[in-house]
Design an enzyme around this catalytic site. Structure first.
Site, PDB file in Angstrom:
ATOM      1  N   ASP A 258      33.579  51.164  37.671  1.00  0.00           N
ATOM      2  CA  ASP A 258      32.615  51.727  38.620  1.00  0.00           C
ATOM      3  C   ASP A 258      31.923  52.932  37.999  1.00  0.00           C
ATOM      4  O   ASP A 258      32.474  54.024  37.949  1.00  0.00           O
ATOM      5  CB  ASP A 258      33.321  52.129  39.915  1.00  0.00           C
ATOM      6  CG  ASP A 258      32.342  52.664  40.959  1.00  0.00           C
ATOM      7  OD1 ASP A 258      31.125  52.456  40.796  1.00  0.00           O
ATOM      8  OD2 ASP A 258      32.808  53.290  41.931  1.00  0.00           O
ATOM      9  N   LYS A 265      28.170  58.466  38.620  1.00  0.00           N
ATOM     10  CA  LYS A 265      29.276  59.418  38.674  1.00  0.00           C
ATOM     11  C   LYS A 265      29.188  60.385  37.493  1.00  0.00           C
ATOM     12  O   LYS A 265      28.697  60.017  36.418  1.00  0.00           O
ATOM     13  CB  LYS A 265      30.616  58.683  38.566  1.00  0.00           C
ATOM     14  CG  LYS A 265      31.005  57.801  39.729  1.00  0.00           C
ATOM     15  CD  LYS A 265      32.349  57.139  39.442  1.00  0.00           C
ATOM     16  CE  LYS A 265      32.768  56.187  40.548  1.00  0.00           C
ATOM     17  NZ  LYS A 265      33.163  56.887  41.780  1.00  0.00           N
ATOM     18  N   ASP A 335      27.251  54.283  44.892  1.00  0.00           N
ATOM     19  CA  ASP A 335      28.639  54.552  44.521  1.00  0.00           C
ATOM     20  C   ASP A 335      29.601  54.244  45.661  1.00  0.00           C
ATOM     21  O   ASP A 335      30.802  54.445  45.528  1.00  0.00           O
ATOM     22  CB  ASP A 335      28.795  56.012  44.079  1.00  0.00           C
ATOM     23  CG  ASP A 335      30.097  56.274  43.347  1.00  0.00           C
ATOM     24  OD1 ASP A 335      30.680  55.291  42.827  1.00  0.00           O
ATOM     25  OD2 ASP A 335      30.545  57.428  43.294  1.00  0.00           O
ATOM     26  N   ARG A 339      32.985  48.802  49.628  1.00  0.00           N
ATOM     27  CA  ARG A 339      32.898  48.272  50.991  1.00  0.00           C
ATOM     28  C   ARG A 339      31.849  47.169  51.099  1.00  0.00           C
ATOM     29  O   ARG A 339      31.984  46.251  51.918  1.00  0.00           O
ATOM     30  CB  ARG A 339      32.609  49.417  51.966  1.00  0.00           C
ATOM     31  CG  ARG A 339      31.260  50.087  51.810  1.00  0.00           C
ATOM     32  CD  ARG A 339      31.204  51.483  52.380  1.00  0.00           C
ATOM     33  NE  ARG A 339      31.968  52.441  51.588  1.00  0.00           N
ATOM     34  CZ  ARG A 339      32.098  53.726  51.880  1.00  0.00           C
ATOM     35  NH1 ARG A 339      31.496  54.221  52.960  1.00  0.00           N
ATOM     36  NH2 ARG A 339      32.803  54.524  51.121  1.00  0.00           N
TER      37      ARG A 339
END
Length: 490
Positions: A258, A265, A335, A339
């Site tokens: 991720d 990030k 980010d 979900r």
């Protein structure tokens, strides 16, 4: 590696000896050992508290006394037995023992011998685990020879078998998490899932790449479309639907790496993001163990596998994604991709008509702020399922803590142009709003969401540094509870 043998009484010069606080600690030990042990314990203040150890050199070997805590631990659950056994094993091996007897034959353990042996086997194997695939400058250590001393030899053999099944499942989970993301990408993870399905004779299906888009799984496809490794939804099915047994569907978030997507990030936040597929790894490990144990359940595992990469095809803030179940999502933060992946994974999961649905996901930093790394956040408004999960957490030491699906925060997910947004921007109640988002796709199923960390900093022998495997033992323990609840019509 550990090689187990069994005997009715300890025979090796090295010994791992459980002792209980409140007892005459060394009652029943050989006359050549007991006086020395008493003198050393008095000098060192050894009280056999849980996790306390004492090493005693003896002629030809050494004894490691592992404090098990209060005498009631003789009837304890796995969560109370495993950590002190792990500490004792670790300390004895560090002292140079490559073979020893673990005395489970005496000392008044008031436990089913098969359960006792399976717990010990599981604890020792979990402690002995190491990930060595990329270490080139050290030799692989010789196997540790462990003799389990138990009077009931048939129970001992069955206990070793069951304990190894669970420990191997934990090791599978850890291995998948510990692999670098350049190896454990979505294609690799799907292949490993197929290997597991084949090994337990489970049915395996996969929807990959453009097929996801053609079949209406636009949400998961969009998250993974920038990666060179195509996204996938895979399902493993063990057993068949039967009104006499529950259908339990386990869903795992499998983001192989991720970056945060276009909402990138910082490097510090990206360092451990190979573990963002931890939920899928936990589910796959548990599926393997439950199937190998032959538990009477119709079991399904659904894994949502993607890499949230940055590229010219990355999905963007402001995009509107249509999910398989229908609701549209306005992307407010790339980010918050997990979900979005699970929204479509739930759609596939619900096609199996689950009695219970449980998902594992390394979903929010907010949950780690609230609970730390040792507790999983549990969101569940079905009392039977919630209490079963909490009980399994207490029994195994894979602990969860209940958090609210607070409906007052649902309005935070409102979108002016879609059915809901994927992430509020106010920085408040992040774990709760993520769970409320998932609830929109869980439907009326008895559903639980576990927000997990999936990583250990190596601060306990039972959990070496790296992928933790926390959650696998919980799920294995959970199955008989759900089978029992179903048989009683709960």
């Amino acid at each position: 590696m550990i090689k187990f043998t069994t005997a009715t009484a300890p025979s090796k010069p090295n010994r791992l000896q459980p002792v209980f606080a409140g007892d005459d600690l060394f009652k029943g030990l050989p006359a050549s050992v007991a006086p020395l042990a008493r003198a050393l314990a008095e000098a060192r203040g050894f009280k056999a508290s849980a996790g306390e150890t004492m090493l005693l050199p003896v002629t030809g070997g050494q004894w490691l006394f592992a404090g098990m805590g209060a005498a009631h631990a003789k009837q304890a659950a796995r969560a109370e037995l495993a950590p002190p056994l792990a500490k004792g094993f670790s300390d004895l091996v560090k002292a140079g023992a490559r073979g020893f007897s673990l005395d489970l034959s005496s000392r008044g353990f008031a436990l089913d011998p098969e359960f006792l042996v399976s717990t010990a086997t599981e604890a020792l194997l979990m402690t002995d685990y190491s990930f060595r695939a990329y270490r080139t400058r050290e030799r692989t250590p010789e196997p540790v020879q462990v003799e389990l001393a138990v009077k009931d030899q048939a129970a001992a053999k069955e206990g070793i078998k069951a304990g190894r099944i669970v420990a191997d499942a934990v090791a599978l989970t850890r291995n998948l998490i510990n692999e670098p993301a350049s190896v454990a990408h979505p294609v690799y993870l799907a292949e490993r899932a197929e290997d597991v399905a084949r090994s337990v004779k489970a049915r395996f299906t996969a929807i990959r790449g453009e097929s996801l888009l053609r079949q209406g799984y636009e949400a998961i496809y969009s998250v993974g479309q920038a990666s060179q490794w195509p996204p996938a939804l895979v399902a493993l099915e063990y057993g068949k639907a039967d009104r006499k047994k529950p259908t339990v569907v386990l869903v795992g978030k499998g983001v192989s790496f991720d970056t945060g997507g276009l909402d990138l990030k910082p490097s510090s936040g990206m360092a451990l993001m190979k573990k963002d597929m931890g939920g899928a790894a936990i589910v796959l490990g548990a599926f393997q163990a439950i199937a190998q144990l032959g538990l009477p359940v119709h079991l399904v595992a659904v894994l949502g596998l993607v890499e949230n990469a940055v590229g010219s095809r990355s999905y963007r803030p402001g995009d509107i994604l249509r999910t398989k179940l229908g609701p549209t999502i306005e992307i407010t933060n790339t980010d918050a991709e997990g979900r979005v992946v699970l929204a479509d994974a739930f759609a596939l999961a619900r096609t199996f008509n689950p009695t219970y649905m449980v998902d594992f996901a390394t979903l929010t930093g907010a949950c780690r702020v609230a609970l730390g790394k040792d507790l999983m956040g549990l969101f569940c408004d079905n009392e039977t399922l919630r209490e079963a999960i909490l009980s399994s957490g207490i029994a195994t030491g894979d602990n969860a803590w209940p958090l609210p699906l607070w409906q007052g925060y649902k309005k935070k997910l409102d979108s002016p142009i879609a059915d809901l947004i994927n992430a509020p921007s106010d920085g408040m109640a992040g774990a709760i709003t993520a769970a409320l988002f998932l609830k929109e796709f869980a439907g009326d199923v008895a559903w639980a969401h576990l927000d997990c960390y999936a990583w250990s900093d190596g601060d306990h022998p039972l959990f070496p540094k790296g992928g933790s495997g926390t959650g696998v033992r919980l799920l294995v323990d959970l199955m008989p509870r759900l089978i029992g609840a179903h048989s009683h019509g709960e």
